[in-house]
Scaffold this motif. Structure first.
Motif, PDB file in Angstrom:
ATOM      1  N   ASN A  33      26.537   7.407  46.541  1.00 57.41           N
ATOM      2  CA  ASN A  33      26.565   8.139  47.809  1.00 57.41           C
ATOM      3  C   ASN A  33      25.772   7.407  48.882  1.00 57.41           C
ATOM      4  OD1 ASN A  33      28.172  10.220  46.856  1.00 57.41           O
ATOM      5  ND2 ASN A  33      26.446  11.522  46.315  1.00 57.41           N
ATOM      6  N   GLU A  84      27.963   4.670  50.192  1.00 53.54           N
ATOM      7  CA  GLU A  84      28.992   5.228  51.071  1.00 53.54           C
ATOM      8  C   GLU A  84      28.412   5.572  52.442  1.00 53.54           C
ATOM      9  OE1 GLU A  84      32.295   5.328  50.617  1.00 53.54           O
ATOM     10  OE2 GLU A  84      31.867   4.244  48.752  1.00 53.54           O
ATOM     11  N   SER A  85      27.203   6.107  52.471  1.00 50.33           N
ATOM     12  CA  SER A  85      26.551   6.441  53.727  1.00 50.33           C
ATOM     13  C   SER A  85      26.271   5.188  54.560  1.00 50.33           C
ATOM     14  CB  SER A  85      25.250   7.189  53.463  1.00 50.33           C
ATOM     15  OG  SER A  85      24.589   7.479  54.669  1.00 50.33           O
ATOM     16  N   LEU A  95      27.922   2.335  54.406  1.00 51.10           N
ATOM     17  CA  LEU A  95      29.209   1.820  54.871  1.00 51.10           C
ATOM     18  C   LEU A  95      29.751   2.652  56.038  1.00 51.10           C
ATOM     19  CD1 LEU A  95      30.893   1.030  51.440  1.00 51.10           C
ATOM     20  CD2 LEU A  95      30.046  -0.621  53.119  1.00 51.10           C
ATOM     21  N   LYS A  96      29.550   3.964  55.979  1.00 49.71           N
ATOM     22  CA  LYS A  96      30.059   4.866  57.014  1.00 49.71           C
ATOM     23  C   LYS A  96      29.240   4.774  58.298  1.00 49.71           C
ATOM     24  CE  LYS A  96      30.647   9.785  57.979  1.00 49.71           C
ATOM     25  NZ  LYS A  96      30.392  11.128  57.473  1.00 49.71           N
ATOM     26  N   ASN A  97      27.919   4.791  58.161  1.00 48.19           N
ATOM     27  CA  ASN A  97      27.038   4.888  59.336  1.00 48.19           C
ATOM     28  C   ASN A  97      26.493   3.561  59.838  1.00 48.19           C
ATOM     29  OD1 ASN A  97      27.047   7.836  59.460  1.00 48.19           O
ATOM     30  ND2 ASN A  97      25.994   7.703  57.502  1.00 48.19           N
TER      31      ASN A  97
END
Length: 58
Positions: free
Chosen positions: A40, A43-44, A46-48
């Protein structure tokens, strides 16, 4: 690919996500009690991360 994330256990038995470029560690996350939490965190990032501003305070 020259850059990648790698999840490993640290000496305390926690899962840590490492970001590496050409096998050199650039940064790492805090330790997590589960591998899912480390995923997670990746993923955070990569997203932010792509939209993050750069602050030069030198």
């Amino acid at each position: 690919m020259a850059h990648y994330f790698e999840i490993k256990k640290n000496k305390a038995g926690e899962f840590v996500a490492y970001f590496k470029y050409d096998s050199e560690t650039i940064f790492w996350t805090e330790g997590y009690s589960s591998k899912a939490s480390a995923k997670n965190a990746i993923e955070s990032i990569l997203k932010n991360g792509p939209g993050a501003e750069v602050r030069d305070e030198a």
